[in-house]
Design an enzyme around this catalytic site. Structure first.
Site, short mmCIF file in Angstrom:
data_model
loop_
_atom_site.label_atom_id
_atom_site.label_comp_id
_atom_site.label_asym_id
_atom_site.label_seq_id
_atom_site.Cartn_x
_atom_site.Cartn_y
_atom_site.Cartn_z
CD GLU A 237 -1.96 -2.46 0.80
OE1 GLU A 237 -2.49 -2.96 -0.09
OE2 GLU A 237 -1.22 -2.88 1.69
CG ASN A 325 -1.94 -5.18 -3.02
OD1 ASN A 325 -1.75 -5.49 -1.83
ND2 ASN A 325 -1.83 -3.68 -3.19
CG ASP A 367 -6.29 -4.80 -1.58
OD1 ASP A 367 -4.98 -5.19 -1.79
OD2 ASP A 367 -6.61 -4.79 -0.15
#
Length: 664
Positions: A237, A325, A367
């Protein structure tokens, strides 16, 4: 790094004396700073020597290189599990989510806490610490961990057998020394990898996995296969580019690093010999397989981090794992398949070279990651084909030949999963429903009722496998989401998300949908039923369930529903039991054959996000689990509000150990 002396000299803040008052467990059970009140005692000096000399391969389900989380221990049975009682408890001195499980080697139990990642070696006889170590870390690290300050466990390697040294007559034998005790390895919140002497806690070596200033952290458990340490990183992230590392156990020297995205040389891919599944056959990945799937240099911020579990096939010398991801979550910012994020990998342990790679969710818009564990098992006789099962966050259960990477099955194990109508077995690609695709929508407008939610139909909590029954026991999450994307600019060391989502309860879908193959009409019917259900005011699925899954048939054999999502790992036993913990602070045992609930613990001090484990010591089988929750699992306005049942509140973490009563 600071090492602490034996328990008597530990400051009180390291080992809280009491558990939160909500627990209904008996207060007479010994805590960390009281001697075991049971019938077995040995002098502490003798225990210390025995602990140094008796190290073997570690006990505990998380030590299994095949990720099966099965113990052959059978002292606790369906007939007597109702008599389980608390044997002892130990307060860890940390709060937040206690994921992972302890390891047992000889007379010592080892565990690591959430931040500050304190490592504790417990004498099993007295339940007192032999030593504790708190690593020195970058104090800003917790703020950069996306989803809680968890640590999923330690790796342990026994010492090499000592040479046979003949001694002269009349000369005393050399006593055990700390060097004979083996090695512990942990990964820390600030992305350090540290090796400790298992007898003393002294640091042997330390390396930096990646730069925490750029958003790197490490929450996953490293593994030791032979004399090689395997470790990964978190930080997808933050636009961090993922990689898997191999280090020399003795020295900490880097042996190889395989990146998830970028040039073939970085990925350790041979374009002609590394294989993937495409057009109904195993084919070479071809040159620049990753670079061609990204716009420009977007692969440099591509994600594909490696914070999940690692498996090892010793016969083929393959380490098998998943990558996470892509960055950012907004799919319109990264057109293409974004290889090789959301993928399963098989690498040669000695060289890191990619044997095969399979992308689970190309161009991940939701995700879904791909980091959930691969469970290694063999097909039926006589062929005994080497297989793996992978329960992806995307709601599909995959079966691959682990030697070659051939895709054999892809079945919907989450009956409400509707983002894809099916997985095409010839191409291996999902048939995405445009109505559930953020890519097909526009920024700042939500796409509604996507199932499963971003946290997945199964998060990182590991499943268990019983070869006797041929069943996988899968802790699941049954939630959906509304997802909205937005433009996001990258800044090093700052979150780079580009999307938000709102959780909601999943619709109740007919159980018959669970039985269909991904290529069968039943799978498409399940997706249609889920869509239709969300248009009305439908019955809602239980937010969590333990699933007994037949991977070769592609169907559930039984389902045991729970009032909250299951966030901790399951354990199967040789006697036919399945154990798991719940967010509302219970430990449970089911009949592995039928799914019947056989035992529920009294209320625990906090909810369970840890993995249940078991070991035998001095002829007695123990069941252990870490308790203590944090992050999304502890949010009173999140999962609990959706379910109408509040998770147990956060509390000081504890290790709780259960056993059958001792016969007097």
């Amino acid at each position: 790094m600071t090492a602490s002396p034996p328990h008597s000299a530990l400051p009180r803040r390291d080992l809280p004396r009491r558990s939160p008052p909500r627990s209904a467990l008996p207060r007479s059970a010994p805590t960390a700073d009281r001697r075991h009140a049971g019938p077995i005692r040995r002098p502490l000096a003798a225990l210390l020597l025995a602990g140094l000399a008796a190290f073997t391969a570690p006990a505990g389900a998380d030590a299994d290189p095949h990720n099966r989380r099965h113990t052959p221990l059978a002292q606790i049975t369906p007939a007597n599990v109702g008599r389980l009682t608390l044997a002892w408890r130990f307060a860890t001195g940390a709060r937040r989510g206690h994921e992972g499980a302890p390891l047992v080697a000889g007379d010592t139990l080892y565990l690591v806490t959430p931040w500050p990642n304190r490592v504790i070696a417990l004498d099993l006889a007295s339940q007192r610490p032999r030593w504790t170590v708190t690593p020195e870390q970058d104090m800003s690290a917790p703020a950069r961990m996306c989803c809680d300050t968890v640590n999923r466990g330690l790796a342990f390697a026994p010492a090499e057998p000592a040479p046979d040294r003949r001694r002269a007559p009349g000369r005393a034998a050399a006593s055990a020394t700390p060097a004979t005790a083996g090695t512990l390895v942990l990964a820390t919140a600030d992305a350090s990898l540290i090796a400790l002497d298992a007898a003393t806690g002294r640091q042997r070596w330390r390396v930096q996995l990646d730069d925490p200033a750029r958003g790197a952290s490490s929450s996953g458990a490293p593994r030791i296969f032979g004399n090689t340490v395997i470790a990964g990183i978190a930080g997808g992230e933050y636009g961090l580019r993922g990689h898997l590392d191999a280090y020399d156990l003795a020295t900490g020297a880097l042996r190889w690093r395989g990146w998830s995205t970028g040039p073939d040389a970085d990925l350790l891919i041979d374009p002609e010999r590394s294989l993937t599944w495409r057009d109904g056959a195993l084919r070479p990945v071809g040159p620049d397989s990753s670079l061609a799937s990204w716009p420009g240099d977007a692969w440099k911020l591509g994600g594909g981090t490696t914070w999940g579990a690692f498996a090892y096939d010793a016969q083929r010398n393959l380490v098998i794992y998943g990558s996470g991801n892509p960055g950012s979550w907004n799919p319109r910012q990264r057109p293409g398949d974004n290889r090789w994020t959301d993928a399963l990998w098989a690498r040669d342990l000695a060289t890191g070279r990619v044997r095969w790679v399979f992308q689970l969710t190309p161009h991940d818009e939701w995700d879904y990651d791909g980091v959930n564990e691969a469970l290694l098992f063999d097909g039926p006789a006589p062929a005994r084909r080497p297989l793996l099962a992978h329960f992806d966050r995307n709601g599909f259960a995959y079966v691959l030949d682990r030697a070659s990477g051939e895709l054999l099955r892809a079945d919907r194990y989450d009956p409400a999963a509707n983002w894809a109508r099916r997985i095409d077995l010839r191409s291996g690609r999902p048939e995405v429903d445009p109505a559930k695709s953020p890519q097909a929508g526009v920024d700042d407008e939500p796409v509604r009722d996507i199932c499963p939610a971003a946290i997945g139909a199964k998060n990182q909590a590991p499943a268990a496998y019983s070869a006797t029954r041929g069943l996988f026991y899968v802790p699941t999450v049954r939630l959906c989401m509304d997802m909205e994307t937005f433009a996001a600019d990258y800044a090093a060391g700052q979150p780079w998300i580009g999307a938000s989502y709102t959780l909601k309860r999943a619709p109740a879908v007919a159980a018959a949908a669970e039985r269909g193959s991904a290529d069968a009409p039943a799978a498409a019917a399940a997706a249609a039923a889920a869509d239709a259900a969300t248009d009305a005011t439908p019955a809602r699925a239980a937010p969590g369930a333990l699933l007994a899954w037949d991977a070769l048939a592609g169907r559930a054999r039984w389902t045991h529903e729970e009032a909250l999502p299951l966030w901790g790992g399951a354990l199967s036993t040789g006697s036919g039991l399945v154990f798991y913990g719940t967010l509302d602070a219970r430990l449970k045992a089911l009949d592995a054959r039928s799914g019947k609930l056989l035992w529920t613990s009294p209320p625990l001090p906090s909810g369970v996000v840890g993995n249940v484990t078991s070991w035998e010591w001095r002829g007695r089988q123990y069941i252990g689990v870490l308790v203590g929750i944090g992050g999304l699992a502890a949010d009173p306005d999140g999962i609990g509000k959706l379910a109408g049942v509040a998770p147990a509140p956060p509390a000081d973490g504890e290790l709780l150990v259960f056993a059958l009563p001792v016969r007097r």
